[in-house]
Write a protein that holds these residues in place. Structure first.
Motif, PDB file in Angstrom:
ATOM      1  N   SER A 529       0.666  17.678 -20.915  1.00  0.00           N
ATOM      2  CA  SER A 529       0.199  18.267 -19.766  1.00  0.00           C
ATOM      3  C   SER A 529       1.041  17.959 -18.621  1.00  0.00           C
ATOM      4  O   SER A 529       1.330  16.880 -18.370  1.00  0.00           O
ATOM      5  CB  SER A 529      -1.411  17.872 -19.551  1.00  0.00           C
ATOM      6  OG  SER A 529      -1.902  18.651 -18.580  1.00  0.00           O
ATOM      7  N   GLY A 530       1.699  19.070 -18.197  1.00  0.00           N
ATOM      8  CA  GLY A 530       2.606  18.889 -17.062  1.00  0.00           C
ATOM      9  C   GLY A 530       3.311  20.162 -16.848  1.00  0.00           C
ATOM     10  O   GLY A 530       3.075  21.279 -17.404  1.00  0.00           O
ATOM     11  N   THR A 531       4.251  20.163 -16.003  1.00  0.00           N
ATOM     12  CA  THR A 531       4.870  21.480 -15.721  1.00  0.00           C
ATOM     13  C   THR A 531       6.007  21.604 -16.941  1.00  0.00           C
ATOM     14  O   THR A 531       6.427  21.016 -17.688  1.00  0.00           O
ATOM     15  CB  THR A 531       5.714  21.555 -14.603  1.00  0.00           C
ATOM     16  OG1 THR A 531       6.872  20.668 -14.574  1.00  0.00           O
ATOM     17  CG2 THR A 531       4.903  21.295 -13.252  1.00  0.00           C
ATOM     18  N   VAL A 532       6.372  23.021 -16.965  1.00  0.00           N
ATOM     19  CA  VAL A 532       7.219  23.397 -18.100  1.00  0.00           C
ATOM     20  C   VAL A 532       8.693  22.780 -17.538  1.00  0.00           C
ATOM     21  O   VAL A 532       9.216  22.129 -18.770  1.00  0.00           O
ATOM     22  CB  VAL A 532       7.721  25.072 -17.867  1.00  0.00           C
ATOM     23  CG1 VAL A 532       8.838  25.238 -18.669  1.00  0.00           C
ATOM     24  CG2 VAL A 532       6.575  25.888 -18.199  1.00  0.00           C
ATOM     25  N   VAL A 939      -5.820   8.072 -17.698  1.00  0.00           N
ATOM     26  CA  VAL A 939      -5.305   6.900 -18.513  1.00  0.00           C
ATOM     27  C   VAL A 939      -5.612   7.385 -19.999  1.00  0.00           C
ATOM     28  O   VAL A 939      -4.680   7.331 -20.757  1.00  0.00           O
ATOM     29  CB  VAL A 939      -6.167   5.794 -18.045  1.00  0.00           C
ATOM     30  CG1 VAL A 939      -5.759   4.581 -19.225  1.00  0.00           C
ATOM     31  CG2 VAL A 939      -5.883   5.202 -16.620  1.00  0.00           C
ATOM     32  N   PHE A 940      -6.670   8.024 -20.328  1.00  0.00           N
ATOM     33  CA  PHE A 940      -7.043   8.441 -21.831  1.00  0.00           C
ATOM     34  C   PHE A 940      -6.199   9.686 -21.955  1.00  0.00           C
ATOM     35  O   PHE A 940      -5.808   9.733 -23.218  1.00  0.00           O
ATOM     36  CB  PHE A 940      -8.604   8.638 -21.943  1.00  0.00           C
ATOM     37  CG  PHE A 940      -9.489   7.572 -21.395  1.00  0.00           C
ATOM     38  CD1 PHE A 940      -9.371   6.230 -22.097  1.00  0.00           C
ATOM     39  CD2 PHE A 940     -10.397   7.652 -20.240  1.00  0.00           C
ATOM     40  CE1 PHE A 940     -10.120   5.157 -21.836  1.00  0.00           C
ATOM     41  CE2 PHE A 940     -11.288   6.709 -20.108  1.00  0.00           C
ATOM     42  CZ  PHE A 940     -11.215   5.472 -20.728  1.00  0.00           C
ATOM     43  N   SER A 941      -6.113  10.469 -21.198  1.00  0.00           N
ATOM     44  CA  SER A 941      -5.197  11.823 -21.336  1.00  0.00           C
ATOM     45  C   SER A 941      -3.846  11.403 -21.935  1.00  0.00           C
ATOM     46  O   SER A 941      -3.214  11.778 -22.519  1.00  0.00           O
ATOM     47  CB  SER A 941      -5.415  12.729 -20.164  1.00  0.00           C
ATOM     48  OG  SER A 941      -6.491  13.210 -20.044  1.00  0.00           O
ATOM     49  N   HIS A 942      -3.187  10.501 -21.033  1.00  0.00           N
ATOM     50  CA  HIS A 942      -1.784  10.145 -21.297  1.00  0.00           C
ATOM     51  C   HIS A 942      -1.951   9.388 -22.673  1.00  0.00           C
ATOM     52  O   HIS A 942      -0.825   9.570 -23.476  1.00  0.00           O
ATOM     53  CB  HIS A 942      -1.513   9.178 -19.981  1.00  0.00           C
ATOM     54  CG  HIS A 942       0.184   8.860 -20.262  1.00  0.00           C
ATOM     55  ND1 HIS A 942       0.974   9.742 -20.106  1.00  0.00           N
ATOM     56  CD2 HIS A 942       0.621   7.817 -20.544  1.00  0.00           C
ATOM     57  CE1 HIS A 942       2.285   9.225 -20.083  1.00  0.00           C
ATOM     58  NE2 HIS A 942       2.050   8.111 -20.692  1.00  0.00           N
ATOM     59  N   LEU A 943      -2.881   8.685 -23.191  1.00  0.00           N
ATOM     60  CA  LEU A 943      -2.761   7.963 -24.235  1.00  0.00           C
ATOM     61  C   LEU A 943      -2.851   8.935 -25.402  1.00  0.00           C
ATOM     62  O   LEU A 943      -2.049   8.652 -26.365  1.00  0.00           O
ATOM     63  CB  LEU A 943      -3.994   6.839 -24.298  1.00  0.00           C
ATOM     64  CG  LEU A 943      -4.169   6.225 -25.667  1.00  0.00           C
ATOM     65  CD1 LEU A 943      -2.959   5.181 -25.986  1.00  0.00           C
ATOM     66  CD2 LEU A 943      -5.271   5.539 -25.836  1.00  0.00           C
ATOM     67  N   SER A 944      -3.827   9.848 -25.240  1.00  0.00           N
ATOM     68  CA  SER A 944      -3.749  10.865 -26.228  1.00  0.00           C
ATOM     69  C   SER A 944      -2.610  11.644 -26.352  1.00  0.00           C
ATOM     70  O   SER A 944      -2.220  11.798 -27.669  1.00  0.00           O
ATOM     71  CB  SER A 944      -5.148  11.783 -25.759  1.00  0.00           C
ATOM     72  OG  SER A 944      -6.159  11.212 -25.911  1.00  0.00           O
ATOM     73  N   ALA A 945      -2.128  12.010 -25.379  1.00  0.00           N
ATOM     74  CA  ALA A 945      -0.698  12.870 -25.195  1.00  0.00           C
ATOM     75  C   ALA A 945       0.380  12.108 -25.898  1.00  0.00           C
ATOM     76  O   ALA A 945       1.005  12.576 -26.785  1.00  0.00           O
ATOM     77  CB  ALA A 945      -0.387  13.417 -23.868  1.00  0.00           C
TER      78      ALA A 945
END
Length: 1372
Positions: A529-532, A939-945
């Motif tokens: 999740s971030g920019t192209v 925090v959770f999203s970054h860990l999942s990613a």
């Protein structure tokens, strides 16, 4: 108390810490191995704490500007104070990591297990020692205060010899001790809460760093759900762990001191009450042990539920396609039911604890004073009102803080054990990887890849292989400028070989030498999740010229043009709003932009169409990487002539290695090798499969939302998480109480609370009434005794039994009703949590796909993990506290005011101030708590990613930048948490000072009133003083808990927000299709258009076509033409406009399940769920075992599955990682075979498989679905060239729709161009397939192709001479 860096002081002399606040101490403490968590470096950023005096620090006045801002407007993230160096994640994690590494080294030397607890202890011993001074001071004041209360009460007794001056002095001491106690209390609680935060942050960072180093074996032993649960629940146990641990020794010490004081006043009778207290201590300890067991079991069940939720949310597209919502709903509800059962058991313990705490003083007082009276002693107000405040002191320490200490300690021990187990999981060989990824760039001629006799297995037990070897004696060499292609059937070990080269796959024998830095493009493209732009740069500096060059050669220029913000467009988690081809090209662009030395490309050409594939191979791979060693896994045989070397693999072994000509001359026929399947199953299943370690497939289960590049992009692709503003609405409370038990339960609950408080106040008043009358009678008796020497003994004169009976009845009623009230409170909260969780899950399952495309997994999981965790764990206790303390405060004020009405003069203004302070606080507190919730999700999203793209992260050696990003998110959350702690203390200080003023009013007011009124007696004054003092801690705690209740209700609000998601169409409607529908499988599109959201750009534009019964239609088009959107419209994953009919029935009139159950799907990305293989094939249990085996046989997986020890009950790991991608695709085909429907949609199902598997899938489809209508969405033209007709889409419109051979006669047609771009040999083959199909279907040759070279329509004779262009309009 002073402190640096926004925390309470952590050096031995707190007052000196400000002076040391400047630089340089960190390095000294490093050298001396002191606790770095107590260093005092200052942040460069402005923080008001650092620029204020010690009084402001002690009373938290430096927060006033923040409260002023919060009162004027809602607080924003930017309003948070910057973190100070002591609280920064990197500093904390580095410190704990060093101590943990010491433990690891010690364990290797001594063979003992390393202790994470000891590592944490070494970081904490100094600051915890300092905090002890404050808690000792506070408890000393609280223990001494009752002595002065008893002396003051004596002033009001009959014939008292205490002077008014002494009374004022005693009153002043009571107030002063109260003031000192609260001055010590708040810094202590803030200090230890801050230390708890630091432990949590340090452990979280340690867990994240560990997750980046996990080996493939370790990844198989843990799940994303488990790691998320450790970060969401286990580490949070540290936040309050340190608050009550000191009471493990302070409590017993206080008991000894109080017992001595009471022995002096009451003699042996004091043991009657103290024995109850002492008996409760082991009972509480036992409760703590039981609670620890329940907590451990609950944590496992929560792990399981969160894991299920993670899989369900990740695979929601597939679940909706198959109409599997109900079986998965049952799975989650069953998991939740088991979890709630454990939570209910622990709630019984907590309810019992709470009831004991509330009634302790009454029980102890009853036992002590009744025994004292029955043993012939006279009760006096001095004795009673020395004992009661002392009992209150002991009650807090023994009945509340000590059990909390035991409970928190046992919970922390469980959490530490779980974290340690995770930290002890096996790691990759870091030394080998660091050597391989040395930052020093080698000379170009030295760069190479050498593999010699490599054998490897995903499965190891104590270093030995226990199952299938996925690689056997592999040797290869790739030098600069060489392009090696690896080909072979599904499951032969191609991806595993790349994993072996990257050291992700455990080596058994042989060596792998890679000189130079690696770049890797995974088979299942990973987009975070971030920019192209961020996805392509991947942490590298931006070079505009290089970036544009990479965009050009990776064929992304056209795609970027149509994105809302070009390369700055934000893509959702897992790249959900990109097509499969776009994700693949972004992954390739990332590898090219990073300009590494060695390139490993795992089948990047499968997800793109032939034109783009040819461009990528020629311009990007062949030309762009011409000077680099490059290994390309591919199933595209047309490119093999253009590569330098080819490695052919079967069953993990080399079947051929050399140039194209060498392999041809040696008799290897590539086409037959990949098309013919040997009788023995070559696709052996390894424990982790050929893709384990590449990308965790549980996150790739979301197929491309659409093929249209601008399909699901909102303005920013991913929606911002909402943040409610203002007070939690009354609707939230109504919904909570309705979910908890409804109106009847609420009425009984209210009555129970009123009854309990009535018994409580009545018993206390009766005791004061009894004491006063006994004291009065004793005084009269003594005066009589002076005049009458023959008077009866006092015991016979005064009958205390009547008082005792009523006191006993009131105390018994209080005891029983307290338990009833306590259990009802927990029942209400747990019921509400259970029902709202179920409602939220049902709403999530019913949500349209748009919801999942615009909300990252971490955000949705946060509601199911953290918010539900709060409702299960914290909300019941907080609600109980608020109700209990609120009624107690009300009862105390009413009781005091009845006997001393003058108090009301002061209570009213105090009440006004209190209301203002509470409103002032809540404006800021709510926003701080909501910001804490918002900053927690990333925090959770970054860990999942990270776990999703772990192999890519490690291959590019960007662990540090990902760690930095994680620490940034952690720091953001710490900023919010720090504000939460400080604002809570600020509020507590204000409230406690209001309570001190109330104590002053009651004490001094009583002395003043006694000089003008005769109504006050020692019993009433004693009762008033004991109530006033009981408000000291209780009032501020209760009001803060009411604010905390509102904060916690934001979790309920967030859950309720998800229960109100706008659902998609109903599963079933009144219109029921006939049982044999669809009988023919005729699909008609009449002006069908599709947008993925209201007002969004159309991705399908007014389609008109009819697909005939049993017709096999291929759907083709460039990447982004809208191919997958056609399936989306057919299945109503997004609601189309216009009419789509199946056998004349409008699909929009049907229920979604009636529609979707009658269409079989083979999705683009094969998705398997953890659980048994049987459940993956047949979750509804509608088929017999013979049916399942027959389906497996038809997809040629029967032999493979039958070799498993548990056959159909064999467990599929999370995401199906113990099967290769090809095998997962075959299992999806088996699902379709089992469904027996008239319509089959194949969505690029063969994009990630070799030609042999592709051929097998196509043959199975032709055989098993010959009586069905089949739509095949494909990039590979050979899979659809023998279709009855081909539908060519371009920009969401139908460009061509006819028989393949007819379309190929149009030289400028889109299909003709696509065939031409596949290469001359391939084009000839495709043309021949189309030609054979045409003559097989059209023996009469209606177009006359056999006679003419140019296609002529049978209608040509109707066209007038000289007409070149003819437009025919028809009305459907």
């Amino acid at each position: 108390m002073s402190s640096s860096n926004g925390s309470i002081g952590m050096s031995p002399k707190p007052t000196k810490e400000e002076g040391d606040a400047g630089g340089g101490r960190a390095s000294k403490e490093d050298e001396s191995n002191k606790s770095e968590w107590s260093n005092t470096d200052n942040s460069a950023s402005y923080h008001p704490y650092l620029h204020t005096n010690w009084i402001s620090k002690l009373f938290f006045c430096w927060l006033t500007p923040l409260f002023r801002t919060g009162y004027k407007r809602p607080l924003q993230i930017d309003d948070m104070y910057p973190l100070l160096d002591n609280d920064k994640t990197q500093h904390l994690v580095d410190t704990l990591e060093r101590e943990w590494e010491k433990e690891i080294r010690k364990s290797k030397d001594s063979s003992a297990d390393p202790s994470l607890g000891k590592a944490i202890g070494r970081c904490l011993w100094k600051p915890v020692s300092i905090s002890m001074l404050f808690v000792v001071l506070e408890e000393a004041c609280r223990t001494t205060q009752p002595l002065f209360v008893s002396l003051l009460v004596m002033y009001f007794t009959v014939d008292s010899d205490i002077t008014t001056q002494d009374a004022y002095m005693y009153a002043a001491m009571v107030v002063l001790l109260s003031a000192v106690a609260i001055t010590a209390h708040h810094p202590y609680f803030f200090y230890n809460s801050l230390l708890g935060m630091r432990i949590r942050v340090a452990c979280s960072g340690l867990i994240y760093r560990k997750s980046l180093r996990l080996s493939s074996i370790a990844l198989g032993q843990t799940t994303v759900g488990q790691v998320v649960n450790i970060l969401s629940n286990d580490v949070n146990r540290f936040d309050q762990a340190l608050l009550f641990i000191p009471y493990l020794w302070i409590g017993p010490l206080q008991v000894i001191i109080v017992t001595v004081l009471l022995w002096y006043e009451l003699g042996p009778s004091c043991f009657a009450g103290m024995s109850i207290l002492l008996l409760m201590a082991p009972l509480q300890a036992w409760f703590g042990t039981l609670f620890s067991k329940f907590r451990a079991k609950t944590a496992i069940l929560t792990d399981e539920r969160v894991r299920f939720m993670n899989e369900i949310i990740s695979g929601m597209r597939v679940i909706k396609m198959y109409a599997w919502e109900k079986p998965f709903g049952h799975l989650v509800s069953e998991s939740r039911r088991r979890e709630i059962w454990k939570i209910r058991k622990s709630s019984l313990l907590r309810g019992t604890n709470l009831a004991f705490f509330f009634t302790t003083t009454s029980l102890v007082s009853f036992a002590t004073f009744v025994v004292y009276s029955l043993t012939g002693n006279t009760l006096t107000s001095r004795k009673v009102y020395l004992a009661i405040p002392l009992f209150n002191v002991i009650r807090l320490s023994i009945s509340l803080f000590l059990p909390f200490g035991i409970m928190m300690t046992t919970e922390a021990v469980v959490s530490i054990r779980r974290i340690k187990e995770f930290l002890m999981l096996e790691e990759l060989d870091q030394a080998a990887i660091e050597k391989q990824h040395c930052n020093l760039r080698p000379k170009s001629e030295d760069i190479q890849v050498n593999v010699e006799n490599l054998s490897a297995s995903w499965d190891q037990v104590d270093g030995e292989t226990s199952m299938t070897m996925v690689l056997k004696n592999i040797s290869l060499s790739v030098k600069p400028g060489e392009l090696l292609a690896i080909v072979g059937p599904v499951g032969c070990g191609k991806s595993s070989l790349l994993m072996g080269i990257m050291k992700e796959l455990p080596h058994m024998t042989g060596t792998v030498e890679v000189t130079g830095r690696l770049a890797y493009a995974s088979q299942l493209p990973w987009v975070f999740s971030g920019t192209v732009k961020e996805n392509i740069l991947f942490g590298k500096p931006y070079d505009k010229e290089q970036f544009n060059h990479v965009i050009e050669i990776c064929a992304l220029k056209k795609d970027l043009k149509v994105l809302p913000k070009k390369e700055e467009t934000i893509v959702g988690e897992r790249g959900v709003n990109l097509s499969g081809g776009q994700r693949a090209r972004i992954g390739l662009a990332r590898a090219i932009y990073n300009d590494m030395d060695v390139y490993l490309l795992d089948d990047p050409l499968s997800a793109v169409d032939t034109e783009v594939g040819k461009h990528l191979f020629d311009i990007c791979i062949r030309d762009g990487l011409k000077d680099k060693p490059c290994i390309l896994v591919t199933h595209q045989l047309q490119y093999l002539e253009s590569v330098d070397k080819i490695l052919v693999m079967t069953d993990g072994e080399i079947a051929g290695y050399g140039t194209y000509k060498e392999l041809q001359s040696s008799g290897i026929d590539f086409a037959s090798l990949l098309k013919e399947r040997k009788d023995e199953n070559e696709d052996s299943v390894s424990h982790h499969g050929s893709t384990c370690g590449s990308e965790k497939p549980q996150y790739t289960s979301q197929t491309s939302v659409t093929e249209s590049v601008d399909s699901t992009f909102a303005e920013e692709g991913e929606e911002e998480e909402t943040k409610a503003i203002g007070t939690v609405s009354s609707m939230v409370y109504r919904r909570f109480f309705a979910a908890g038990g409804g109106i009847c339960f609420l009425i009984f609950f209210t009555l129970a609370n009123i009854t309990v408080q009535s018994f409580f106040n009545a018993s206390d008043w009766w005791l004061s009434y009894w004491v006063y009358h006994e004291e009065l009678a004793f005084s009269e008796y003594e005066s009589m005794n002076l005049t009458n020497a023959t008077a009866e003994p006092f015991v016979e004169e005064f009958d205390s039994n009547w008082y005792i009976y009523i006191f006993c009845g009131l105390t018994t009623g209080l005891f029983v009703m307290s338990f009833v009230r306590s259990f009802m409170t927990f029942h209400l909260s747990i019921n509400a949590s259970e029902n709202l969780h179920n409602e939220m899950f049902q709403a999530i399952v019913r949500a349209p796909m748009r919801f999942f495309d615009t909300n990252p997994i971490g955000r949705i999981l946060n509601r199911f993990a953290k918010d539900i965790g709060f409702m299960d764990d914290l909300l019941p206790l907080t609600l109980a506290d608020v109700v209990q303390i609120g009624l107690m405060v009300f009862g105390a004020i009413v009781t005091v005011a009845v006997f001393n009405p003058i108090v009301l003069i002061f209570v009213v203004p105090l009440g006004v101030v209190f209301i203002f302070v509470r409103l002032y606080y809540l404006h800021t507190s709510r926003d701080v708590k909501r910001m804490e919730g918002l900053t927690r999700s990333p925090v959770f999203s970054h860990l999942s990613a990270t776990l999703q793209g772990l192999s890519t992260v490690r291959a590019f050696q960007v662990q540090q930048s990902f760690t930095d990003q994680f620490e940034f998110y952690q720091d953001r959350h710490s900023q919010a948490w720090y504000l939460f702690l400080t604002t809570s203390r600020y509020f507590g200080v204000w409230l406690d000072w209001l309570a001190v003023i109330f104590v002053a009013v009651v004490t001094f007011g009583s002395v003043i009133v006694s000089s003008v009124s005769e109504n006050l007696n020692s019993g009433v004054v004693g009762l008033s003083l004991s109530y006033a003092l009981s408000l000291m801690g209780a009032f501020q705690w209760g009001v803060r808990q009411s604010a905390e209740l509102e904060n916690l209700m934001t979790s309920t609000e967030r859950v309720i927000e998800y229960t109100d998601i706008e659902p998609e169409a109903p599963f079933e409607t009144d219109l029921k299709p006939s049982p044999d529908w669809p009988k023919y499988g005729i699909i008609t599109f009449e002006g069908a258009s599709l947008s993925y959201y209201e007002g969004g750009p159309p991705v399908l534009k007014r389609l008109y076509c009819c697909i005939r019964a049993k017709e096999k239609v291929g759907v083709a088009g460039r990447t982004g033409a809208g191919k997958s959107s056609l399936m989306t419209a057919l299945l109503r994953l997004a609601e189309p406009t216009g009419n789509i009919m199946i056998d004349g029935v409008l699909t929009s009139d049907l229920g979604l399940h009636d529609l979707r159950k009658n269409i079989s799907i083979i999705p683009q990305d094969p998705v398997l769920f953890s659980g048994s293989l049987r459940r993956n094939l047949d979750p509804f249990e509608e088929h017999t075992e013979n049916d399942l085996w027959k389906a497996l046989e038809e997809v040629q997986l029967k032999v493979t599955v039958s070799e498993f020890p548990e056959k159909l009950e064999s467990q599929v790991t999370e995401g199906g990682t113990n099967f290769s991608v090809g095998q997962r695709q075959l299992l999806c085909l088996a699902r379709a075979v089992l469904r027996h429907t008239r319509i089959l949609v194949v969505d690029e199902a063969t994009a990630n498989v070799d030609i042999k598997t592709d051929t097998l899938i196509q043959a199975t489809i032709r055989e098993k679905f010959k009586h069905c209508t089949v739509l095949t969405i494909a990039h590979r033209l050979n899979t659809i060239m023998d279709s009855d007709r081909i539908l060519i889409l371009d920009d969401g419109k139908i460009a061509e729709f006819d028989e393949p051979y007819v379309l190929l006669q149009k030289e400028d047609g889109l299909l003709s161009k696509m065939v031409y771009e596949s290469g001359r040999a391939e084009a000839a083959k495709l043309l021949e397939i189309a030609r054979e199909k045409y003559y097989h279907s059209n023996s009469s040759d209606p177009y006359g192709f056999s006679e003419k070279d140019i296609p002529t329509s049978p209608l040509s004779k109707l066209i007038p001479e000289g007409v070149v262009n003819l437009t025919i309009e028809t009305n459907l």
